[in-house]
Design a protein around this motif. Structure first.
Motif, short mmCIF file in Angstrom:
data_model
loop_
_atom_site.label_atom_id
_atom_site.label_comp_id
_atom_site.label_asym_id
_atom_site.label_seq_id
_atom_site.Cartn_x
_atom_site.Cartn_y
_atom_site.Cartn_z
N SER A 102 80.07 22.30 66.94
CA SER A 102 81.50 21.76 67.90
C SER A 102 82.02 20.83 66.88
O SER A 102 81.27 19.66 67.16
N PHE A 103 83.03 20.07 66.55
CA PHE A 103 83.19 19.07 66.36
C PHE A 103 83.84 18.65 68.14
O PHE A 103 84.53 16.69 67.50
N ALA A 104 83.95 18.85 68.62
CA ALA A 104 84.07 18.09 69.56
C ALA A 104 82.93 18.32 70.75
O ALA A 104 83.23 17.50 72.27
N GLN A 105 81.73 18.22 70.30
CA GLN A 105 81.00 17.77 71.89
C GLN A 105 79.94 16.21 70.68
O GLN A 105 80.32 16.20 70.24
N GLY A 106 79.96 15.73 72.02
CA GLY A 106 79.04 14.75 71.44
C GLY A 106 77.81 15.80 71.69
O GLY A 106 76.94 16.16 72.28
N PHE A 107 76.79 14.88 70.69
CA PHE A 107 75.31 15.16 69.73
C PHE A 107 74.25 13.98 70.98
O PHE A 107 74.89 12.90 70.94
N GLY A 108 73.43 14.86 72.02
CA GLY A 108 72.78 13.73 72.75
C GLY A 108 71.99 12.90 72.39
O GLY A 108 71.65 11.72 73.13
N GLY A 109 71.26 13.52 70.92
CA GLY A 109 70.14 12.25 70.76
C GLY A 109 70.75 10.86 70.65
O GLY A 109 70.39 9.82 70.95
N ALA A 110 72.07 10.92 70.23
CA ALA A 110 73.09 9.58 70.05
C ALA A 110 73.37 9.90 71.50
O ALA A 110 74.09 7.71 71.11
N GLY A 111 73.27 10.14 72.61
CA GLY A 111 73.38 9.15 74.31
C GLY A 111 75.43 9.99 74.18
O GLY A 111 75.96 9.98 73.76
N VAL A 112 74.57 10.93 75.62
CA VAL A 112 76.21 11.20 76.16
C VAL A 112 75.99 10.60 77.24
O VAL A 112 75.35 10.38 77.79
N ILE A 113 77.44 10.37 77.46
CA ILE A 113 77.84 9.50 78.85
C ILE A 113 79.14 9.82 79.31
O ILE A 113 79.37 10.39 79.44
N LEU A 114 78.06 9.63 81.14
CA LEU A 114 79.05 10.83 81.88
C LEU A 114 79.06 9.65 83.07
O LEU A 114 78.54 9.63 83.70
N SER A 115 80.34 10.13 83.30
CA SER A 115 80.91 9.27 84.76
C SER A 115 80.25 10.29 85.83
O SER A 115 79.68 11.73 85.97
N TYR A 116 80.58 9.07 86.81
CA TYR A 116 79.90 10.03 87.87
C TYR A 116 80.44 11.51 88.52
O TYR A 116 80.04 12.31 88.61
N HIS A 140 75.60 21.71 72.71
CA HIS A 140 77.01 22.36 72.43
C HIS A 140 77.32 23.42 74.09
O HIS A 140 78.47 23.48 74.97
N ILE A 141 76.02 23.31 75.28
CA ILE A 141 75.66 23.91 76.25
C ILE A 141 77.00 23.15 77.01
O ILE A 141 76.95 22.99 77.92
N THR A 142 76.00 21.40 76.62
CA THR A 142 76.80 20.56 77.28
C THR A 142 78.39 20.54 77.33
O THR A 142 79.20 20.09 78.53
N MET A 143 79.27 20.65 76.25
CA MET A 143 80.23 20.67 76.45
C MET A 143 81.29 21.71 76.42
O MET A 143 81.69 21.77 77.48
N VAL A 144 80.21 22.87 76.80
CA VAL A 144 81.05 24.16 76.94
C VAL A 144 80.87 23.53 78.22
O VAL A 144 82.45 24.07 79.06
N CYS A 145 79.80 23.41 79.11
CA CYS A 145 80.28 23.41 80.64
C CYS A 145 80.83 21.84 80.91
O CYS A 145 81.39 22.19 82.29
N VAL A 146 80.97 21.02 80.29
CA VAL A 146 81.99 19.78 80.15
C VAL A 146 83.46 20.45 80.67
O VAL A 146 84.86 20.01 81.50
N ALA A 147 83.99 21.21 79.14
CA ALA A 147 85.17 21.83 79.25
C ALA A 147 84.96 23.00 79.90
O ALA A 147 86.83 22.60 80.34
N ASP A 148 84.38 23.75 80.55
CA ASP A 148 85.16 24.38 81.46
C ASP A 148 85.88 23.89 82.80
O ASP A 148 85.99 24.04 83.48
#
Length: 469
Positions: free
Chosen positions: A198-212, A237-245
């Motif tokens: 997906s072009f709309a996901q954060g690639f996790g090795g680079a780091g995904v930053i989530l607010s509280y 991709h799973i993380t992005m889908v869950c965040v989108a939900d």
């Protein structure tokens, strides 16, 4: 009702509307007024004491969740230990099994470890396509549960070979409201990785930053999220889908680097944009980034420069020595290039494609999400290469020293009035001792030659400075 009564009712209504209008600030629109009334009854609850705090965000408000394996941690821990600050950085490395061998006793320089939860029953129930991907996403809940102590504001997820620039990362998140929903990440540099996932996901090795609040919502919905995404083959991709939900979209950040490349990435790193660098990934999949070093030593050298001034780390500064018709490109704390020709910035800002694509058979361009330059043996286009060696910091300035990698082995540039740079063995860069906080414009620099050394002094650009050639 007669005509006169209707007219009186109309005038009274106008008067009431006028009184209401002047009672509110004049800068609010009708939509703002409606939103103000609605927000009174729709404010999100704050269940965390830090979430309602207005104090500045610091390192104690950030937790890192790193996911790896016991087998790889024996050598990858050196990458993490290059930036980890014992007793200051908060976080954990999640392993698949208990540590053995040289990991016992557990090294003080490493993050504390946790064993990933046993998800065997869940994986059997969901028939997950890639069990390891489920373990990575599930770690968001595990690190949140460990770290939710009243001070937590941001959760940063990464891999066991993710290098983070901690001060820059804290400065970045401090500019955002941790009480809102944020999902920061970066796409892959390799176009096809984004196309495949997906072009709309954060690639996790680079780091995904989530607010509280986003991390909390993900943790609360984790089992349902993983059931919905059980057949997805990528953790990111799973993380992005869950965040989108949850109604949240990716906020890309140019300082996060997945490094979906192979080989020599010096050309990529030497053209870093004017934005604070936050991360580098895939150290095991690229050549050591400094000549004549191994990967662990290269990581330590990089962080030696970062310890002196993370705010300038890697950022490209370009200047010219007009007497010799030279162009200089400095990636602060990493590399320096001399070109025997006056070259415009828009060319030098393109990375030299010293690296190879991440995967798949050779493809026609474009391969990457940025423009590149082909490596050249033309004496006017091939740079003299220098790499960071040491740093000295005083109250008045920061000195970084870059040594020549090897003789260039080319004749003098054929361009009119060009001068050879073969005699330059060292480039010394003087930069201000203060942190750089404004990134709206690159710094300027002045060049002085002293025998076999070039001295470059960084400064803020004057209003009338132009870097055109």
């Amino acid at each position: 009702m007669g005509t006169s009564d209707i007219f009186k009712y109309f005038l009274i209504s106008l008067l009431i509307l006028y009184i209401l209008f002047i009672s509110f600030p004049t800068h609010l629109s009708t939509f703002d007024l409606m939103s103000s009334f609605k927000s009174i009854n729709n404010k999100p609850p704050n269940s965390n004491s830090s979430a309602s705090s207005s104090s500045p965000t610091t390192l104690r408000h950030v937790v890192f969740g790193l996911v790896g394996s016991e087998g790889s941690w024996h050598h990858r821990r050196r990458y993490i230990e290059s930036w980890w600050r014992p007793n200051a950085t908060r976080g954990y490395i999640f392993l698949d099994r208990p540590p053995t061998g040289d990991l016992l006793p557990w090294p003080d320089a490493s993050p504390p470890y946790r064993l990933s939860e046993n998800l065997t029953a869940f994986l059997q129930e969901t028939k997950a396509a890639v069990p390891f991907a489920v373990r990575i996403v599930h770690a968001i809940m595990e690190v949140f549960r460990e770290a939710d102590d009243g001070n937590l504001r941001w959760v940063v997820m990464g891999d066991d070979d993710s290098i983070f620039f901690v001060d820059n990362l804290v400065d970045m998140v401090a500019g955002y409201d941790h009480r809102k929903y944020y999902y920061f990440g970066a796409p892959s540099e390799f176009i096809m990785s984004n196309f495949w996932f997906s072009f709309a996901q954060g690639f996790g090795g680079a780091g995904v930053i989530l607010s509280y609040p986003l991390a909390k919502a993900l943790a609360a919905d984790m089992d349902n999220c993983l059931r919905r995404g059980a057949q997805i083959i990528s953790a990111d991709h799973i993380t992005m889908v869950c965040v989108a939900d949850l109604g949240v979209s990716l906020s890309p950040h140019r300082g996060l680097h997945q490094v979906d490349m192979h080989g020599d990435i010096s050309g990529f790193l030497s053209a870093h944009p004017a934005v604070p660098i936050l991360s580098l990934h895939h150290f095991d999949h690229v050549d050591p980034i400094f000549p004549a070093t191994d990967r662990a030593e290269a990581a330590r050298r990089l962080m030696k420069a970062a310890a002196a001034d993370e705010s300038r780390m890697m950022q490209q500064t370009i200047c010219h020595h007009k007497q010799n018709h030279w162009s200089l490109s400095i990636a602060w704390g990493y590399s320096a290039h001399i070109y025997e020709r006056m070259m415009p910035r828009w060319i030098l800002q393109k990375p030299i494609e010293t690296f190879q694509a991440w995967a798949g058979l050779p493809r026609p361009p474009p391969q990457f999400l940025f423009n590149t330059r082909e490596p050249s043996r033309d004496a006017c286009e091939a740079p003299h290469l220098f790499f960071f060696r040491e740093v000295e910091k005083t109250p008045n300035r920061t000195l970084t020293i870059y040594s020549r990698a090897a003789p260039r082995g080319l004749p003098v540039c054929w361009w009119a009035n060009s001068v050879s740079a073969d005699n330059i063995s060292e480039i010394r860069v003087l930069s201000p001792p203060t942190k750089r906080t404004e990134m709206d414009r690159a710094e300027c620099c002045d060049v002085v030659l002293e025998g076999e050394k070039a001295e470059v002094t960084f400064r803020e650009c004057f209003s009338n400075d132009t870097l055109a050639v």
